[in-house]
Scaffold this active site. Sequence first.
Site, PDB file in Angstrom:
ATOM      1  N   ARG A  47       0.821  -1.204   0.000  1.00 22.79           N
ATOM      2  CA  ARG A  47       0.000   0.000   0.000  1.00 22.79           C
ATOM      3  C   ARG A  47       0.868   1.273   0.000  1.00 22.79           C
ATOM      4  O   ARG A  47       0.501   2.277  -0.614  1.00 22.79           O
ATOM      5  CB  ARG A  47      -0.887  -0.018   1.241  1.00 22.79           C
ATOM      6  CG  ARG A  47      -2.024   0.967   1.206  1.00 22.79           C
ATOM      7  CD  ARG A  47      -2.640   1.054   2.588  1.00 22.79           C
ATOM      8  NE  ARG A  47      -3.425  -0.132   2.895  1.00 22.79           N
ATOM      9  CZ  ARG A  47      -4.757  -0.171   2.829  1.00 22.79           C
ATOM     10  NH1 ARG A  47      -5.414   0.898   2.460  1.00 22.79           N
ATOM     11  NH2 ARG A  47      -5.400  -1.258   3.148  1.00 22.79           N
ATOM     12  N   LYS A 151       3.775 -19.329   6.319  1.00 22.55           N
ATOM     13  CA  LYS A 151       3.066 -19.754   7.519  1.00 22.55           C
ATOM     14  C   LYS A 151       2.640 -18.538   8.326  1.00 22.55           C
ATOM     15  O   LYS A 151       3.297 -17.515   8.207  1.00 22.55           O
ATOM     16  CB  LYS A 151       3.931 -20.700   8.345  1.00 22.55           C
ATOM     17  CG  LYS A 151       5.002 -19.995   9.199  1.00 22.55           C
ATOM     18  CD  LYS A 151       5.452 -20.840  10.354  1.00 22.55           C
ATOM     19  CE  LYS A 151       5.239 -20.214  11.684  1.00 22.55           C
ATOM     20  NZ  LYS A 151       6.178 -19.200  12.118  1.00 22.55           N
ATOM     21  N   HIS A 181      10.006 -22.659   6.265  1.00 21.07           N
ATOM     22  CA  HIS A 181      11.420 -22.447   5.925  1.00 21.07           C
ATOM     23  C   HIS A 181      12.332 -23.515   6.537  1.00 21.07           C
ATOM     24  O   HIS A 181      13.470 -23.670   6.110  1.00 21.07           O
ATOM     25  CB  HIS A 181      11.872 -21.017   6.260  1.00 21.07           C
ATOM     26  CG  HIS A 181      12.169 -20.774   7.705  1.00 21.07           C
ATOM     27  ND1 HIS A 181      11.205 -20.513   8.629  1.00 21.07           N
ATOM     28  CD2 HIS A 181      13.344 -20.754   8.376  1.00 21.07           C
ATOM     29  CE1 HIS A 181      11.759 -20.343   9.811  1.00 21.07           C
ATOM     30  NE2 HIS A 181      13.064 -20.485   9.684  1.00 21.07           N
ATOM     31  N   LYS A 185      16.127 -25.803   5.045  1.00 23.24           N
ATOM     32  CA  LYS A 185      17.446 -25.898   5.688  1.00 23.24           C
ATOM     33  C   LYS A 185      18.170 -27.146   5.192  1.00 23.24           C
ATOM     34  O   LYS A 185      17.617 -28.253   5.220  1.00 23.24           O
ATOM     35  CB  LYS A 185      17.293 -25.944   7.212  1.00 23.24           C
ATOM     36  CG  LYS A 185      16.809 -24.614   7.809  1.00 23.24           C
ATOM     37  CD  LYS A 185      16.716 -24.697   9.322  1.00 23.24           C
ATOM     38  CE  LYS A 185      15.950 -23.514   9.897  1.00 23.24           C
ATOM     39  NZ  LYS A 185      16.725 -22.307  10.067  1.00 23.24           N
ATOM     40  N   GLU A 219      15.692 -21.100  21.125  1.00 24.47           N
ATOM     41  CA  GLU A 219      16.162 -19.790  20.667  1.00 24.47           C
ATOM     42  C   GLU A 219      16.605 -18.980  21.873  1.00 24.47           C
ATOM     43  O   GLU A 219      15.968 -19.034  22.933  1.00 24.47           O
ATOM     44  CB  GLU A 219      15.040 -19.048  19.960  1.00 24.47           C
ATOM     45  CG  GLU A 219      14.605 -19.726  18.689  1.00 24.47           C
ATOM     46  CD  GLU A 219      13.508 -18.924  18.019  1.00 24.47           C
ATOM     47  OE1 GLU A 219      13.831 -18.023  17.247  1.00 24.47           O
ATOM     48  OE2 GLU A 219      12.337 -19.195  18.312  1.00 24.47           O
ATOM     49  N   ASP A 238       3.620 -21.110  16.616  1.00 26.74           N
ATOM     50  CA  ASP A 238       4.747 -20.452  15.958  1.00 26.74           C
ATOM     51  C   ASP A 238       5.835 -21.437  15.521  1.00 26.74           C
ATOM     52  O   ASP A 238       6.458 -21.274  14.480  1.00 26.74           O
ATOM     53  CB  ASP A 238       5.339 -19.413  16.931  1.00 26.74           C
ATOM     54  CG  ASP A 238       6.371 -18.530  16.271  1.00 26.74           C
ATOM     55  OD1 ASP A 238       6.049 -17.920  15.238  1.00 26.74           O
ATOM     56  OD2 ASP A 238       7.514 -18.448  16.788  1.00 26.74           O
ATOM     57  N   HIS A 243       7.265 -26.109  12.101  1.00 26.34           N
ATOM     58  CA  HIS A 243       8.687 -26.450  11.954  1.00 26.34           C
ATOM     59  C   HIS A 243       9.056 -27.778  12.630  1.00 26.34           C
ATOM     60  O   HIS A 243       9.682 -28.641  12.034  1.00 26.34           O
ATOM     61  CB  HIS A 243       9.566 -25.350  12.536  1.00 26.34           C
ATOM     62  CG  HIS A 243       9.306 -23.996  11.954  1.00 26.34           C
ATOM     63  ND1 HIS A 243       8.918 -23.809  10.658  1.00 26.34           N
ATOM     64  CD2 HIS A 243       9.391 -22.750  12.488  1.00 26.34           C
ATOM     65  CE1 HIS A 243       8.774 -22.506  10.413  1.00 26.34           C
ATOM     66  NE2 HIS A 243       9.049 -21.850  11.511  1.00 26.34           N
ATOM     67  N   LYS A 343      11.576 -19.777  23.584  1.00 26.77           N
ATOM     68  CA  LYS A 343      12.332 -18.526  23.413  1.00 26.77           C
ATOM     69  C   LYS A 343      13.061 -18.268  24.725  1.00 26.77           C
ATOM     70  O   LYS A 343      12.665 -18.766  25.779  1.00 26.77           O
ATOM     71  CB  LYS A 343      11.371 -17.374  23.129  1.00 26.77           C
ATOM     72  CG  LYS A 343      10.564 -17.604  21.849  1.00 26.77           C
ATOM     73  CD  LYS A 343      10.751 -16.476  20.868  1.00 26.77           C
ATOM     74  CE  LYS A 343       9.942 -16.684  19.615  1.00 26.77           C
ATOM     75  NZ  LYS A 343      10.753 -16.720  18.400  1.00 26.77           N
TER      76      LYS A 343
END
EC number: 1.1.1.49
Length: 499
Positions: A47, A151, A181, A185, A219, A238, A243, A343
């Site tokens: 936009r 996703k 993704h 890998k 992570e 997530d 994954h 996380k």
Amino acid sequence: MLAIDNSCIVIFGASGDLTQRMLMPALYKLFTQQKLPTAFVILGVSRSTYSDQAFRDKLINNIPASAVINKQLLADFCQRIFYQSIDTANVNDYAILKDRISKLNDTFKLENNALFYMATPPSLYSVIAQHLAAHHLNNEQKGWKRLVVEKPFGYDLDSAITLDKALYQHFQEQQIYRIDHYLGKETVQNMLVLRFANSIFEPLWNGKYIDYIEVTGAEALGVEKRGGYYDGSGAMRDMLQNHLLQVIAMVAMEPPSVINADSMRDEVVKVLQCLKPLSEHDLKHNLVLGQYTESKVRGEDLSAYRAEAGVPDDSRTETYVGLKMFINNWRWNGVPFYIRTGKRMPTRVTEVVIHFKKTPHPVFSAHAPENKLIIRIQPDEGIVLGFGLKQPGSGFESQEVAMDFHYSDLKKTELLTAYERLLLDLIKGDATLFSRSDAVRACWNFVQPILDYKKRSFSLYGYASGTWGPVEAEHLLIKDGHKWRSPCKNLTDTDYCEL
Ligand code: BG6
């Protein structure tokens, strides 16, 4: 080998983070390696108002200086980048888009092939598909038209089915590419080669010889600036639903008869459909949900999840999931898969650890060494095989030793990043590494009981940032006589917690 056709790469959500941080640097890298088609253009769509040049300038700022091989090459790349501002929600604006694509097609001889990459909020996926179709931009009579979906593919089982139905009204399954993704890998793909190109592992790859399997997707970072999105998603949606279940599929699937999109994805879906449905008992005893709390790590004050921007003070969203699960089929019956993702863990590491059974009778010592195979997906990509050897000296005590392989030892090989690999496959039309609709549904089907459980009252455990999750997650394994591995960022420095 599939041909790499001349084509127009249209990216919706062009001013967004995904385009800037991942897609453009990946396309640039492919360009520098001369992997893109002879004739191609990238048309950014969103936009915001930019001229072509202003859009190019914005992109250049995001390409790391170290990646700029020479300025001329970057300038050449920029000459293939264009920008079109439209209101993606307004069907009439797609006439402007169609016209622009058509002009670029004629100027650059793109053979009417177009890739529509939706790097937008998911709420726009079905809208964009519908509006493209309203202007016949789904029509493959003259050249291929591919639709790329990022996703999350839905928010739960029902919405995933609704999304499929909406896309299928205008595009066929073979035109739809769902990006996970993790499948891009190198090390995830290597799991297939390791298993199916060698005769030494596969005979042992079953419940007769394997005791249990650990899958970790940890992570070190928190939710950063994505609190608003993440709070509605949580670690379950997530990371785990997509994954980690894809990684499990690579570990657990049967060998495909050939490596092509149909054969591979048939096997993937078969194993995902065998995931043992989670019972009420599993939800209470084999699932641990956690949320990170504030802590000081390496001198840095890390805030609690609830203090992150965009996250409500009383959020009950999980930033950690630990789960013990099973696969109900001939190969895996009874073998626990312990999976965890979180996380703000001590380090960033994704790996699979295959723990083989002990020898039937401990001849050499009561504590026979473990036979384990560590498949490191990232970082320090590689493989370690742990086994027992004789301790030097008198007697016959055994000790655990390791053989290791690191991808970095393949000096001449530069690994393609996940997005580089997947973008290349998209242009080639190779769907092998893209999730098929039935596999996505199987994953939602498996996690749906957890999503339902989260709507009721459930235990959410706090864990200090920089630790391996709530202590309850340790008990998941301890009660079975096992222990999570504490991986470190270096593959071979095993079993200690990085401080
Ligand atoms: C994304 C998630 O899909 O994967 C992120 O939305 C997560 O929250 C990321 O950080 C992890 O990817 P990688 O490649 O860094 O392991």
